[in-house]
Write a protein that holds these residues in place. Structure first.
Motif, mmCIF file in Angstrom:
data_model
loop_
_atom_site.group_PDB
_atom_site.id
_atom_site.type_symbol
_atom_site.label_atom_id
_atom_site.label_comp_id
_atom_site.label_asym_id
_atom_site.label_seq_id
_atom_site.Cartn_x
_atom_site.Cartn_y
_atom_site.Cartn_z
ATOM 1 N N ALA A 1 0.859 -1.194 0.000
ATOM 2 C CA ALA A 1 0.000 0.000 0.000
ATOM 3 C C ALA A 1 0.893 1.241 0.000
ATOM 4 N N ASP A 2 0.567 2.166 -0.876
ATOM 5 C CA ASP A 2 1.394 3.371 -1.072
ATOM 6 C C ASP A 2 0.681 4.565 -0.437
ATOM 7 N N SER A 3 1.276 5.142 0.611
ATOM 8 C CA SER A 3 0.572 6.206 1.342
ATOM 9 C C SER A 3 0.817 7.595 0.759
ATOM 10 N N ASN A 4 1.862 7.755 -0.069
ATOM 11 C CA ASN A 4 2.185 9.125 -0.503
ATOM 12 C C ASN A 4 2.249 9.283 -2.019
ATOM 13 N N ALA A 5 1.574 8.401 -2.719
ATOM 14 C CA ALA A 5 1.349 8.560 -4.164
ATOM 15 C C ALA A 5 2.616 8.624 -5.004
ATOM 16 N N ASP A 6 3.699 7.966 -4.557
ATOM 17 C CA ASP A 6 4.898 7.952 -5.419
ATOM 18 C C ASP A 6 5.031 6.621 -6.168
ATOM 19 N N GLY A 7 4.034 5.761 -6.014
ATOM 20 C CA GLY A 7 4.050 4.503 -6.772
ATOM 21 C C GLY A 7 4.721 3.352 -6.043
ATOM 22 N N ILE A 8 5.284 3.660 -4.853
ATOM 23 C CA ILE A 8 6.011 2.622 -4.116
ATOM 24 C C ILE A 8 5.338 2.402 -2.763
ATOM 25 N N GLY A 9 4.985 1.183 -2.488
ATOM 26 C CA GLY A 9 4.374 0.863 -1.193
ATOM 27 C C GLY A 9 5.334 1.238 -0.072
ATOM 28 N N ASP A 10 4.787 1.604 1.081
ATOM 29 C CA ASP A 10 5.651 2.131 2.142
ATOM 30 C C ASP A 10 5.142 1.721 3.525
ATOM 31 N N LEU A 11 5.951 2.055 4.553
ATOM 32 C CA LEU A 11 5.622 1.631 5.922
ATOM 33 C C LEU A 11 4.322 2.265 6.392
ATOM 34 N N PRO B 1 14.650 5.406 2.336
ATOM 35 C CA PRO B 1 13.881 6.656 2.440
ATOM 36 C C PRO B 1 12.646 6.670 1.542
ATOM 37 N N ARG B 2 12.630 5.856 0.479
ATOM 38 C CA ARG B 2 11.423 5.804 -0.373
ATOM 39 C C ARG B 2 10.304 5.024 0.309
ATOM 40 N N ILE B 3 10.679 4.295 1.363
ATOM 41 C CA ILE B 3 9.688 3.445 2.035
ATOM 42 C C ILE B 3 9.307 4.010 3.394
HETATM 43 CA CA CA Z 1 5.071 5.542 -1.255
#
Ligand code: CA
Ligand code: NOJ
Length: 557
Positions: free
Chosen positions: A36-46, A89-91
């Motif tokens: 699940a990507d919380s900040n719309a950069d295309g990469i799922g994150d913590l 940092p991307r995550i």
């Molecule tokens: Ca993200």
């Protein structure tokens, strides 16, 4: 201010203190970049994961295993780690990691993280230092450097091939080569080096102090190596019969490393757990699962078995026996981030060459999706009835199929490039999850997803399955809730099958799991149905279906 180390040791609430929680846990694997990507950069994150803790709780899992979330150039989906004690940092950040850990523990869900000790990435500070240092230097001793053969070292030290294809040695331009059993961006560490050993103890402590409950150990079988000259040829390596003396795999002395780790794990209350990813023959698995070692090891046997009653019952028998031998509990796996999803495997004719199928974009043979889903649910309910831990992979609770037709320019798995396109690779099981019925990424993020989400994933979206009683998601929720109530002792008693297509057993507490592997209904045994993998009609167990039955469940008041 309270230190992190101090909070980590006391992070576990009273309900978290049970030292045996792992023995029959349902562990849910999260591949962070695709969850699940919380900040719309295309990469799922913590933060994306933290936002879904309610979902995980409702699903009913006991623990989450996070695949690597460390800084990485993603040469191998994060299994190329730049820094073992940081977050990409991307995550996210370490603070967000602590928030996730607290949210999971608050929901009574344990947290297991992935440790990748066989190799670092080529961007790790140690490897950069090794490249900047001359042959024979201290910095090169942390890795496996050897002079090349030929007059000027222009030939690799041996003909070894890497797991992802191509040679296992890479030249560094000064006559030396380094070993990489996987991609060239994943140089193998030298586990004979004391600093390497000490540093991993520091890493394990770092995460255990932060309240991590357990570790999944990547390539646990390959850390100890014997590189005394002359080096064996690849043909000699291939011919080794798993004697414990293979130069690169499953050497007996690898267990010295895990004995040391176990002493560290046991300093914690409750002791930290570990599970070995060790691709070794079944009879060598117990060594990794020993209570003096990692404590548990993955059993991947069902990944290689077809939809077949005899194969399932003999794998179950063998693995329960191995667990008794080691004192560990068994592990059961039908899907993970390295294999074709089981809803798809079971949709294809037995014996299908999965790589060839992927290379044809899944067109031939045509998967029977309905049958695959039906069998996948039955197999899942069967493994959930077994003693031991069940490892689930994100998306299987939605019945997600493998995405076989990802465009080649979207592929990320190094196996595709390294094999010059001969292996399609593992991206098809790493496609982001569909959460919603709308939006370009179906709720995974906003506009983008690092791997394209197929439009037809809308059929599997959490949003629509959550309110549908007959959905695969509702089925998983029911099965996990019942398992919590039922799973007590660790024994199993086989029932004499009424047909060769049946696998049936009882468990402590007097409940039965009954699977009909055949394609016609069979008579249902006595008892009240607790849960079934497909709808039950009358007194028969339908084709390709598992039912759990209670013999003497008291009637509701
Ligand atoms: Ca993200
Ligand atoms: C096993 C991991 O599961 C896989 O994804 C990875 O490519 C290799 N180990 C190398 O780290």
């Amino acid at each position: 201010m309270t230190t992190l180390a101090a909070t980590g040791r006391t992070a576990a609430g009273p309900q978290q203190r049970d030292a045996t929680w792992w023995r029959q846990a349902v562990v849910y694997q999260i591949y962070p970049r695709s969850f699940a990507d919380s900040n719309a950069d295309g990469i799922g994150d913590l933060r994306g994961i933290t936002g879904k803790v309610g979902y995980l709780r409702e699903l009913g899992v006991d623990a989450v295993w996070l695949s690597p979330f460390y800084p990485s150039a993603l040469a191998d989906g994060g299994y190329d780690v730049d820094d073992y004690r940081a977050v990409d940092p991307r995550i996210g950040t370490l603070v967000e990691f602590d928030e996730l850990r607290a949210a999971l523990h608050g929901a009574d869900i344990r947290l297991v993280v992935d440790i990748v000790p066989n190799h670092t990435s080529n961007r790790h500070a140690w490897f950069r230092e090794a490249l900047a240092s001359p042959p024979g230097s201290r910095a090169r001793e942390r890795y496996i450097f050897r002079p090349g053969r030929g007059e000027r070292g222009e030939l690799p030290p041996s003909d070894w091939t890497s797991t992802f294809g191509g040679p296992a040695w890479e030249p560094v331009g000064d006559g030396e080569w380094y070993l990489h059993l996987f991609a060239p961006e994943q140089p193998d560490l030298n586990w004979a080096d004391d600093e390497v050993r000490q540093d991993f103890l520091t890493t394990l402590r770092f995460w255990a102090d932060r309240g991590v409950d357990g570790f999944r150990i990547d390539v646990a079988h390959a850390l100890a190596k014997d590189l005394t000259e002359p080096l064996a040829s690849q043909a000699e390596l291939d011919a080794d019969v798993c004697s414990g003396a293979h130069p690169l795999q499953d050497r007996d002395e690898v267990h010295d490393i895990y004995r040391e780790w176990r002493r560290l794990f046991n300093e914690y209350d409750p002791p930290r757990t570990a599970v070995a990813e060790a691709w070794v023959p079944a009879h060598r698995r117990s060594r990794y699962a020993s209570p003096e070692g990692l404590g548990q090891a993955f059993n991947f046997d069902l990944l290689e078995a077809g939809w077949n009653a005899t194969a399932f019952s003999s794998i179950i028998d063998k693995n329960l026996e191995l667990a008794r031998e080691s004192g560990a509990s068994s592990t059961w796996v039908l899907s993970n981030h390295d294999v074709v999803r089981h809803a798809t495997r079971y949709a294809l004719p037995d014996g299908t060459d999965l790589n060839a199928w992927l290379l044809h974009d899944g067109a031939e043979p045509h998967p029977d999706e309905e049958r695959g889903r039906r069998r996948a649910r039955a197999a899942t309910l069967l493994i959930l009835a077994l003693p031991g831990s069940a490892y689930l992979y994100q998306g299987e609770e939605l019945g997600l199929p493998e995405v076989a037709d990802l465009p080649t320019d979207a592929l990320q798995d190094p196996t595709f490039l390294r094999s010059r396109g001969e292996q399609k690779g593992r991206d098809g099981c790493r496609v982001p999850l569909p959460w919603a019925v709308q939006g370009p990424t179906l709720g995974f993020g906003d506009r983008l997803a690092h791997l394209p989400v197929p439009a037809d994933f809308v059929r599997f979206a959490v949003e629509s399955q959550a309110s549908d009683e007959d959905s695969t998601l509702s089925f998983y929720r029911r099965a996990l809730a019942e398992r919590r109530l039922l799973q007590t002792g660790e024994s199993l008693e086989w029932l004499t099958p009424t047909s060769p297509a049946v696998v049936a057993f009882t468990r402590p507490g007097g409940w039965t799991s009954f699977t009909n592997f055949g394609s016609t209904p069979v008579p249902m045994p006595a008892g009240t149905v607790i849960v079934s993998s497909s709808p039950i009609d009358g007194h028969t167990v339908p084709a390709e279906t598992t039912v759990w039955l209670q013999q003497d469940r008291p009637a509701p008041l």
